[in-house]
Every structure is written in C-alpha cells, then in structure tokens.
Design a protein around this motif. Structure first.
Motif, mmCIF file in Angstrom:
data_model
loop_
_atom_site.group_PDB
_atom_site.id
_atom_site.type_symbol
_atom_site.label_atom_id
_atom_site.label_comp_id
_atom_site.label_asym_id
_atom_site.label_seq_id
_atom_site.Cartn_x
_atom_site.Cartn_y
_atom_site.Cartn_z
ATOM 1 N N GLN A 79 0.940 -1.083 -0.331
ATOM 2 C CA GLN A 79 -0.125 -0.068 0.029
ATOM 3 C C GLN A 79 0.767 1.581 -0.040
ATOM 4 O OE1 GLN A 79 -3.213 -2.141 3.449
ATOM 5 N NE2 GLN A 79 -4.076 0.010 1.676
ATOM 6 N N HIS B 169 0.765 -9.067 4.378
ATOM 7 C CA HIS B 169 -0.029 -8.118 4.781
ATOM 8 C C HIS B 169 -0.840 -8.642 2.989
ATOM 9 C CE1 HIS B 169 -2.230 -5.017 6.722
ATOM 10 N NE2 HIS B 169 -3.147 -5.201 5.400
ATOM 11 N N ASN C 266 -1.472 -10.566 8.557
ATOM 12 C CA ASN C 266 -2.837 -9.301 8.774
ATOM 13 C C ASN C 266 -4.471 -9.801 8.271
ATOM 14 O OD1 ASN C 266 -3.350 -6.776 9.406
ATOM 15 N ND2 ASN C 266 -3.911 -7.047 7.223
ATOM 16 N N GLU C 267 -5.273 -10.426 8.530
ATOM 17 C CA GLU C 267 -6.504 -10.340 8.188
ATOM 18 C C GLU C 267 -6.436 -11.663 6.940
ATOM 19 O OE1 GLU C 267 -8.107 -7.240 7.109
ATOM 20 O OE2 GLU C 267 -7.941 -6.155 8.622
ATOM 21 N N ASN D 260 -9.210 -9.831 11.556
ATOM 22 C CA ASN D 260 -9.989 -8.311 11.319
ATOM 23 C C ASN D 260 -11.137 -9.402 12.687
ATOM 24 O OD1 ASN D 260 -9.707 -10.216 8.631
ATOM 25 N ND2 ASN D 260 -11.949 -9.154 8.538
ATOM 26 N N TYR E 248 -12.986 -1.801 12.770
ATOM 27 C CA TYR E 248 -13.535 -0.485 11.645
ATOM 28 C C TYR E 248 -14.792 -0.293 11.619
ATOM 29 C CZ TYR E 248 -9.010 -0.937 9.703
ATOM 30 O OH TYR E 248 -7.969 -0.572 8.983
ATOM 31 N N HIS E 249 -15.427 -1.220 12.168
ATOM 32 C CA HIS E 249 -16.740 -1.418 11.936
ATOM 33 C C HIS E 249 -17.542 -2.674 12.256
ATOM 34 C CE1 HIS E 249 -17.293 -4.136 8.603
ATOM 35 N NE2 HIS E 249 -16.125 -2.930 8.097
ATOM 36 N N HIS F 119 -20.670 -5.932 0.217
ATOM 37 C CA HIS F 119 -19.845 -7.060 -0.789
ATOM 38 C C HIS F 119 -20.197 -7.685 -2.405
ATOM 39 C CE1 HIS F 119 -19.604 -8.127 3.082
ATOM 40 N NE2 HIS F 119 -20.974 -8.397 3.810
ATOM 41 N N GLU G 95 -5.434 -2.445 14.233
ATOM 42 C CA GLU G 95 -5.493 -1.809 13.087
ATOM 43 C C GLU G 95 -6.952 -0.526 13.231
ATOM 44 O OE1 GLU G 95 -6.061 -2.749 8.999
ATOM 45 O OE2 GLU G 95 -4.216 -3.474 8.997
ATOM 46 N N TRP H 297 -4.857 2.536 11.656
ATOM 47 C CA TRP H 297 -4.665 2.579 10.151
ATOM 48 C C TRP H 297 -5.422 4.339 9.858
ATOM 49 C CZ3 TRP H 297 -2.270 -0.888 7.766
ATOM 50 C CH2 TRP H 297 -2.563 -0.411 5.972
ATOM 51 N N GLU I 46 -5.309 1.664 -1.615
ATOM 52 C CA GLU I 46 -6.508 1.558 -0.302
ATOM 53 C C GLU I 46 -7.289 -0.485 -1.032
ATOM 54 O OE1 GLU I 46 -8.100 0.957 1.611
ATOM 55 O OE2 GLU I 46 -9.411 0.022 1.824
ATOM 56 N N TRP I 47 -6.258 -1.108 -1.832
ATOM 57 C CA TRP I 47 -6.420 -1.798 -2.591
ATOM 58 C C TRP I 47 -8.096 -2.481 -3.624
ATOM 59 C CZ3 TRP I 47 -2.476 -5.452 -0.887
ATOM 60 C CH2 TRP I 47 -2.116 -4.794 0.613
HETATM 61 C C1 GBH Z 1 -7.869 -3.915 6.791
HETATM 62 O O1 GBH Z 1 -8.216 -4.264 6.307
HETATM 63 C C2 GBH Z 1 -6.621 -3.780 6.158
HETATM 64 O O2 GBH Z 1 -5.531 -4.451 7.011
HETATM 65 C C3 GBH Z 1 -5.619 -2.792 5.246
HETATM 66 O O3 GBH Z 1 -5.070 -2.968 4.055
HETATM 67 C C4 GBH Z 1 -6.774 -1.368 4.490
HETATM 68 O O4 GBH Z 1 -6.502 -0.193 3.944
HETATM 69 C C5 GBH Z 1 -7.929 -1.218 6.163
HETATM 70 O O5 GBH Z 1 -8.102 -1.664 6.866
HETATM 71 C C6 GBH Z 1 -8.961 -0.072 4.960
HETATM 72 O O6 GBH Z 1 -9.899 -0.887 4.625
HETATM 73 O O7 GBH Z 1 -17.091 -6.930 2.243
HETATM 74 O O8 GBH Z 1 -16.313 -8.778 3.228
HETATM 75 O O9 GBH Z 1 -14.903 -6.806 2.859
HETATM 76 C C7 GBH Z 1 -10.188 -3.845 6.023
HETATM 77 C C8 GBH Z 1 -10.996 -4.881 6.676
HETATM 78 C C9 GBH Z 1 -12.869 -6.460 7.017
HETATM 79 C C10 GBH Z 1 -13.238 -4.110 6.547
HETATM 80 C C11 GBH Z 1 -14.283 -7.410 6.055
HETATM 81 C C12 GBH Z 1 -14.030 -4.154 5.653
HETATM 82 C C13 GBH Z 1 -16.311 -5.818 5.512
HETATM 83 C C14 GBH Z 1 -16.214 -7.561 4.862
HETATM 84 N N1 GBH Z 1 -11.912 -5.527 6.357
HETATM 85 N N2 GBH Z 1 -14.694 -6.085 6.115
HETATM 86 S S1 GBH Z 1 -16.371 -7.545 3.643
#
Ligand code: GBH
Length: 499
Positions: A19, A119, A163-164, A219, A299-300, A323, A383, A439, A446-447
């Motif tokens: 990133q 990651h 990571n996640e 996560n 995050y949420h 999704h 994060e 974070w 952002e991916w």
């Molecule tokens: C993190 O992942 C990452 O580690 C980081 O690289 C990234 O930049 C940051 O957060 C901000 O996005 O629709 O199934 O995806 C994000 C964690 C987990 C948050 C899945 C959103 C939504 C469920 N994400 N979640 S899904």
C-alpha cells in the motif's frame, strides 16, 4: 472524555508494504498478486496499480522522521515476500536490505518495529503454483519467515505472521474482490486452512529461532442480527460470526474448527481429518501454537439479516451491500456457504467507505473476546481508522510569511478519539489491551479502491508525493504525548479547536 491506559500502553500507527512502498519492480522485486491483479480490467477502481503508491521505498528515512515528529512509539509495517524472495526460490539481498535499513532507522528514532510477514502480497510466482489453495505455500511461508528472521531477528522483537487472513483467503479466493481475484469457494476454504497451517509452521520456526513476541492479526467484527427474534436473522449472525471470526479464532485458540462451521462447510472438507484430505493429522496441533499477542483490526460492526434488503422508502438512499462491488466490479459473496446473508444499515453515520461508525462496538468486541476465549493472549488493536474525503485548505502562515497547507479532518479525528475512548472503556471492563495502532500513517493504496479512499492521518499529494499531517495526526500526537490519564484532555482540546 476520561481515558486511562495501563503503564507501557503502546501507541503506534500501521501501514502495509503493497500500500505504501511503490518501487514495485525495483532492485529485484518481482510481481506480487496485487501487481498482477491490479492490471486486470475492472479489478481496481480507475485501474490504479501499486507501482508507485506513496514511494515509501525511496522516502523511508523522511517517513520515519515524520513518525518521530508525531511521537509514535511503535510502527507496524509489513515485509514484501515478493521483494525478499521474488520468484519461487532465490533470496533477494537488496529487498532484505531495505527492511534492515528501515529497522535501523526506526530504532535510531526510538520507535519499536512491529513487523508483519504477510499483508496480502503473495509472490505471483507462488500463485502460479496454486497460491494459497496449494498446501505447499504454507511450507514456503515458513521458509520466508526464517529468511526474514535471519536478517532482522537481532533487532525485531515483535513478529506478526498474518494480517487478516479472512481477506487474503475469502476475499481473494471466494469473492474475487481482492487478489488473486479467484471466485472458487473450495479454493477459498483451502486458503483459510493453508494460511492457518502457514501461521503455525512459522510460529514454530520463529520460536525455535528465538523470536521474543509472536502473534497474528485478525479482522474481527460483531455480527448483530437485524431482528434477534427472527430465526433467519439469528442464523445469519451466527454464520457471519463463524466465517469472519470463529473460523480463525477457534483453531488458533482452541485447536479446532467450530462444530457449526465443520457442518456448514462439510462439502469443502473441513469436517474430516485424513492423510489425503484438506485437514491432515497433526495440522490442528501445529496451528494452535501459543501466541504472545492477538492483534485485532476493527473498523465497523456488521448488522446482518437472512432476508433480502428491502428497497428503501426514500429512493435517493441506496442500501449499500459491502460485498456487492469493489472498484466497480461485481463479485460473489466471500461468505462461502452463506451467500444469502445481507447487511442492512442501522442508520448510523457512515465513513467514506460506507462503513457504519459505532465506537461502542470496539469496546464490546474487546471485552467479549476475553469472555469467550479463556486462553486469550494480550490484545493489541493493530488497526482502527477511517476513510473520508479530505479537503486541503491553504492558509497563510504569518510568521514564516508563506502559505501552509492544512487538512481539517474533523470526522476522522473524532472517529479516532472516540475509538480510543472505547479501548479505554474496554480496559476498564477488564479487557487486557496493551496497545493501539491507527490505520493508517499515510494515505495509501486502498486495494480494490486504488487511490480513491484516504485513511491516512498524514495526507499524501499523489502528484507531488508531499506529506502533510492532518489535524487527526496532530490530535493523535497529543494523545501519545499526554500519557495515561492526561490523554483525554489533550486530544479533546485539539479536536475542539479543529471542529
Ligand atoms: C484493513 O482491512 C486492511 O488490513 C488494510 O490493509 C486496509 O487498508 C484497511 O483495513 C482499510 O480498509 O465486505 O466481506 O469485505 C479491512 C478490513 C474487513 C473491512 C472486511 C471491511 C467488510 C466485509 N475489512 N470488511 S467484506
């Protein structure tokens, strides 16, 4: 607000290699799956690639100086496997040297390096051999861990394997929203298991080599049924909790996949242990290595339903299914075997990602983990943060006689301070939380959203690559400088000034 944190509580910020580094093909680095995926038409918003990102690879000393200026006590970063062992065999000394210089720079600045080995950026060469759906990748990961430890083990005390894994297995192999973009449920379940195995093998290896503190970052979310007395909603919440949280927590902390997941995912082989099956004899023992810490990214929350989302009464309000799309691309659900789950919104404020803001959820989550897992190691929030559309204001600096840029990101500032308060509240409730990482340090790639979403507490101008601390960075610096006890007052003052 009144916050209180135990002595030694660690304040940091986090990034990830793909990133921020850029230099995607420099000094011997070869493609990771994100370099490849980002070039697929429609995969990433605007076709953005991580080629340059924020050019951290070439600006590392200045970025560390910025961390020092903000008072960060720890910096959580990841190493790029494709930089260190780019193809499927030879080690790249130039890649290792970059991280060696980074670690020296951090230590010189008095900042604790917090290293994550994975990651999401698998070398493309390994994806071509099946990626995480191939059991052999787990053994390659343990080798990679050993290579990195060989160079950095004398100076790095904190090691995170993954990571996640939710994202790099289920989003990458089931939904197609993340690299490598595959939409194969069986491969996704295999990726979950092989990342677990990779984690366990690497922990064993790192432990043998003398690594001090070893953990993993997940996560985690609170799955809240839209209507708890509706059986379909309650089942949706159970399944989301299973696929997002327990499929990772239980093998790590209890040495077994949860019974409901074994049942729900029986067709993918999670319910049997056999010499030729996905789960082989001994795997679960390898996976359940003792952990020194558990990293929690939050995050949420997710409110979930087992029913389709009704059309909104107000047609200008579009219900967001998180999704459904990424970077404009239609995708499958990552929730293998539970594709019917929907995500109604609760009417809470939304961040720029469309994620609901509810700091109390972080408190609930941290407290609940300790209650549900008796073997829980100490927690770190590795994060937490928010994307918003920032505006840059140019202000006249009377003393210097020049113009300065400022970003009055009041929403992000509030988000961070409110979540720090939630961590303090969780600690008061008995949760063993030892640190917090925002974070992210810098706006970054952002991916699937490319450069379209900004999470940084420091703004990056993507034309000039100039860094400008936002108000949130200044507020966070005050939190850190305030120390336990005085934290709330200082931070609140900055938030109020910038409001
Ligand atoms: C993190 O992942 C990452 O580690 C980081 O690289 C990234 O930049 C940051 O957060 C901000 O996005 O629709 O199934 O995806 C994000 C964690 C987990 C948050 C899945 C959103 C939504 C469920 N994400 N979640 S899904």
């Amino acid at each position: 607000m009144t916050t209180s944190f135990p002595p030694g509580f660690l304040w940091g910020s986090a990034t990830a290699a793909a990133q921020i580094e850029g230099a995607a093909f420099d000094d011997g680095k070869q493609a990771s799956i994100w370099d490849t995926f980002s070039r697929l038409p429609g995969a990433v918003l605007n076709g953005d690639t991580p080629d340059v990102a924020v050019d951290h690879y070439h600006r590392m000393p200045a970025d560390v100086a910025l961390m020092k200026q903000l008072g960060l006590q720890s910096y959580r970063f990841s190493t790029s496997w494709a930089r260190i062992r780019p193809g499927d065999d030879a080690v790249n000394p130039a890649g290792l040297d970059f991280y060696s210089r980074l670690v020296d720079e951090l230590l010189g600045a008095g900042i604790l390096p917090w290293l994550t080995l994975y990651h999401w950026d698998l070398p493309q060469a390994l994806e071509e051999k099946g990626g995480w759906a191939n059991r052999d990748t787990a053994y390659r990961f343990a080798e990679y861990a050993e290579i990195v430890h060989g160079v950095l083990g004398d100076r790095v005390s904190h090691w995170t394997t993954f990571n996640e894994p939710f994202c790099s297995s289920l989003l990458g192999y089931a939904s197609g929203v993340h690299a490598p973009g595959r939409q194969e449920p069986a491969a996704a379940v295999a990726a979950v298991h092989h990342q677990h195995l990779a984690h366990g093998l690497a922990v064993q290896r790192l432990r043998d080599l003398g690594a001090e503190e070893i953990g993993i970052t997940l996560n985690l979310t609170n799955a809240i049924p839209a209507n708890p007395s509706d059986p379909a909603d309650a089942d949706a919440a159970r399944r989301l909790d299973a696929l997002n949280n327990r499929i990772f927590l239980d093998p790590l902390l209890r040495g077994e996949y949860p019974a409901d997941i074994r049942h729900d995912l029986a067709e993918f082989g999670l319910d049997e242990v056999d010499d030729t099956a996905l789960v082989r004899p001994g795997d679960l023992e390898i996976i359940a290595q003792r952990l020194d810490f558990l990293g929690v990214n939050h995050y949420h929350d997710d409110m979930v339903s087992g029913h389709p989302i009704p059309a909104p009464a107000d047609p200008s309000v579009v219900p967001v299914d998180p999704h459904a799309v990424a970077g404009g691309r239609a995708v499958r659900s990552p929730f293998v075997g539970s594709e019917h789950i929907t995500f109604p919104l609760r009417g809470l404020p939304l961040t720029g990602m469309g994620w609901e803001v509810n700091p109390a959820g972080l408190r609930t989550l941290l407290v609940r983990l300790g209650r549900e897992y008796p073997n829980l190691p100490p927690l770190y929030v590795t994060e937490n943060g928010a994307a918003y559309d920032d505006t840059v204001s140019t202000e006249h600096d009377g003393t210097a006689g020049g113009d300065i840029e400022a970003v009055h990101d009041t929403q992000r500032t509030q988000y961070i301070l409110d979540h720090i308060q939630a961590v303090s509240d969780a600690i008061a409730d008995g949760a063993d939380v030892r640190g917090y990482f925002v974070w992210s340090l810098l706006d970054n790639y952002e991916w699937a959203w490319g450069y379209g979403k900004r999470f940084g507490i420091v703004r990056v101008d993507y034309d000039t690559l100039v860094r400008t601390p936002k108000d949130s960075a200044l507020a966070y610096a005050e939190v850190i400088a305030g120390g336990a006890g005085a934290i709330g007052a200082g931070a609140g003052a900055v938030a109020a000034e910038s409001a």
